[in-house]
Enzyme design. Structure first.
Site, PDB file in Angstrom:
ATOM      1  N   HIS A 288       0.739  -1.174  -0.021  1.00 32.78           N
ATOM      2  CA  HIS A 288       0.017   0.078   0.025  1.00 32.78           C
ATOM      3  C   HIS A 288       0.821   1.308  -0.054  1.00 32.78           C
ATOM      4  CE1 HIS A 288       0.370  -0.439   4.399  1.00 32.78           C
ATOM      5  NE2 HIS A 288      -0.141  -1.501   4.365  1.00 32.78           N
ATOM      6  N   HIS A 331       6.822   1.225  11.608  1.00 33.79           N
ATOM      7  CA  HIS A 331       7.224   2.588  11.139  1.00 33.79           C
ATOM      8  C   HIS A 331       8.272   3.456  12.182  1.00 33.79           C
ATOM      9  CE1 HIS A 331       6.190   6.621   9.264  1.00 33.79           C
ATOM     10  NE2 HIS A 331       7.165   6.410   8.674  1.00 33.79           N
ATOM     11  N   GLU A 337       3.767  12.337  14.854  1.00 34.37           N
ATOM     12  CA  GLU A 337       2.283  12.207  14.452  1.00 34.37           C
ATOM     13  C   GLU A 337       1.369  12.131  15.682  1.00 34.37           C
ATOM     14  OE1 GLU A 337       2.449   8.117  12.637  1.00 34.37           O
ATOM     15  OE2 GLU A 337       4.100   8.605  11.396  1.00 34.37           O
ATOM     16  N   TYR A 346      -9.599   1.855  14.656  1.00 33.55           N
ATOM     17  CA  TYR A 346      -8.566   2.254  13.687  1.00 33.55           C
ATOM     18  C   TYR A 346      -7.970   0.599  13.605  1.00 33.55           C
ATOM     19  CZ  TYR A 346      -3.806   3.939  12.302  1.00 33.55           C
ATOM     20  OH  TYR A 346      -2.668   4.011  11.614  1.00 33.55           O
ATOM     21  N   HIS A 361       2.957   9.494  18.432  1.00 30.35           N
ATOM     22  CA  HIS A 361       4.350   9.068  17.915  1.00 30.35           C
ATOM     23  C   HIS A 361       5.119   9.997  17.479  1.00 30.35           C
ATOM     24  CE1 HIS A 361       1.115   5.706  17.438  1.00 30.35           C
ATOM     25  NE2 HIS A 361       1.674   5.293  18.607  1.00 30.35           N
ATOM     26  N   HIS A 367       6.723   2.897  16.062  1.00 30.62           N
ATOM     27  CA  HIS A 367       5.145   2.475  16.113  1.00 30.62           C
ATOM     28  C   HIS A 367       4.592   1.672  15.159  1.00 30.62           C
ATOM     29  CE1 HIS A 367       5.585   6.176  13.864  1.00 30.62           C
ATOM     30  NE2 HIS A 367       4.371   5.638  13.092  1.00 30.62           N
TER      31      HIS A 367
HETATM   32 FE   LIG Z   1       3.768   6.675  11.073  1.00 30.56          FE
END
Ligand SMILES: [Fe+2]
Length: 437
Positions: A288, A331, A337, A346, A361, A367
């Site tokens: 993605h 990530h 973020e 979510y 984050h 995360h």
């Molecule tokens: Fe992220």
């Protein structure tokens, strides 16, 4: 009462409440109709390039110099501005909170703003602050403008009515509202107590991201942004105007309402946007794209592709990718973020991140999906699946987000958030298959 809106993003709008109140063919006639005062509100320097030059002409009962008397300093304790580092003892970490509790005391929108993080520097017009708001009563005679930045408001519970000097915007959960720097407004509650999130953008204004190879359509389309028609009140009773200026607050008392613009034209104006009109684009075979594919609005910095703030959503969508770990990947990031959840779940965190909640984050802190989410996604039958009834969002900035003392000491902070990854097992066993027991 139903309020009317004009479609388009950054259009050159024009609107009048009384026939002939908007001058035609000129901006500043010797005597504007109805005895109105002509006044320009500039959102950019006069000399900004045409593409970023923003100003509106307002035709009002009194000029804005009559909407201020002498200022007096006041304290609004929980609304903080950058730089505001280190006024707490909480150690570095990935952080998550349950929703901020609704107040018991009478609280209007202005006194209900609580800053969670600040980033950058309000004095140099870089960075942002992330706030939550809670309120249970209308602003009646109080009005406010913020010289420090534009406000992107994300209602999560309850509708809010922004009565601004350029018109009235009603915003329900699932919609957002953007109030430009300097715009005078007050906030009323449409249907009871409210809670939501605010991005205070100190930098260049939010604009639509370029679409590159995506082309001329999809993501946020300009026609779905709505700017209010002119609206004014002739209210000759005591009012107050509160100003946020370089992180401090000042109040001035006047004997009338500053919501007195009878007509206006220009491209510097508030607007709202219904997030359900965002047309998401994603992978239709495998993998993605980066989450930037879901950017609704971006506030650029001077450096290309490096946003002062991006406003990104995670809307309902189909997941169809084959041989793909479908949730957001693990990530670490130079950007910081701040996430909120308007409704639903979510997909990377089915539990613990609830509507009204917050996660943070920060720069270079790892995360990604929790252990449950990883297990589920790694073993899922990869049929097409619709993620429905969900709307998460992110305020993402190039600057580290410094926690306020309010956020550090908030009783809804989940001290065990870090444990959500504890169950991620070692699966490496030296064989190509790995250990999936
Ligand atoms: Fe992220």
């Amino acid at each position: 009462m139903a309020y009317s809106y004009m479609p388009g993003f950054g259009n050159d709008f024009e609107t009048e409440t009384l026939a002939g109140s908007l001058p035609q063919g000129r901006n500043s006639p010797q005597r504007p109709a109805y005895g109105l005062y002509a006044e320009q509100l500039s959102g950019s320097p006069f000399t900004a390039p045409r593409g970023t030059n923003e100003r509106s002409w307002l035709y009002r009962i009194r000029p804005s110099v009559r909407h201020t008397a002498r200022f007096e300093a006041i304290a609004i304790e929980d609304w903080k501005s950058a730089p505001n580092p280190g006024d707490h003892q909480l150690a570095l970490g990935q952080l998550r909170w349950d929703p901020v509790p609704m107040p018991n005391a009478e609280t209007d929108f202005l006194s209900g703003i609580r800053t969670m993080t600040t980033a950058g520097d309000v004095y140099t017009q870089t960075g942002m602050a992330a706030h939550v708001y809670v309120a249970n009563t209308d602003m009646v005679d109080d009005h406010v403008f913020n010289a420090d930045g534009e406000l992107l408001v994300v209602p999560q519970e309850g509708g809010v009515r922004f009565v601004t000097e350029m018109g009235v915007i009603e915003t329900m959960p699932g919609e957002i509202c953007v109030l430009p720097r300097g715009l005078v407004f007050k906030v009323e509650l449409i249907d009871g107590p409210v809670r939501g999130y605010i991005c205070e953008n100190y930098g260049a204004k939010f604009t639509l991201p370029d679409r590159g190879p995506i082309g001329a359509n999809c993501l946020a389309n300009p026609r779905d942004f709505k700017t209010p028609v002119a609206w004014f009140e002739e209210k000759e009773t005591p009012c107050r105007l509160i100003v946020k200026w370089c992180g401090n607050f000042h109040v001035t008392e006047i004997d009338h309402s500053p919501i007195d613009v009878v007509a206006w034209h220009g491209n510097y104006a508030p607007y709202k946007y219904d997030l359900s009109t965002f047309s998401p684009v994603g992978a239709i075979l495998f993998d993605h794209p980066d989450p930037s594919i879901f950017t609704v609005l971006t506030a650029p910095s001077g450096e290309e592709g490096t946003a002062n703030v991006d406003f990104v959503i995670f809307p309902p969508r189909w997941l169809v990718a084959e041989d793909t770990f479908r949730p957001p990947w693990y990530h670490r990031n130079i950007m910081s973020e701040f996430m909120g959840l308007i409704r639903g779940q979510y997909d990377a965190k089915e539990e613990g991140f609830v509507p009204g909640g917050i996660s943070l984050h920060n720069m270079m802190l790892a995360h990604g999906p929790d252990a449950f989410g990883f297990e589920k996604a790694s073993r899922a039958d990869l049929e097409p699946v619709k993620l429905d009834h969900t709307m998460a969002f992110m305020f993402e900035t190039r600057f580290p987000q410094m926690l306020t003392r309010y956020a550090a000491e908030l009783e809804t902070r989940q001290d065990n958030y870090i444990d959500c990854w504890a169950g991620l097992k070692k699966r490496f066993n030296g064989t190509p298959d790995g250990d999936w027991s």
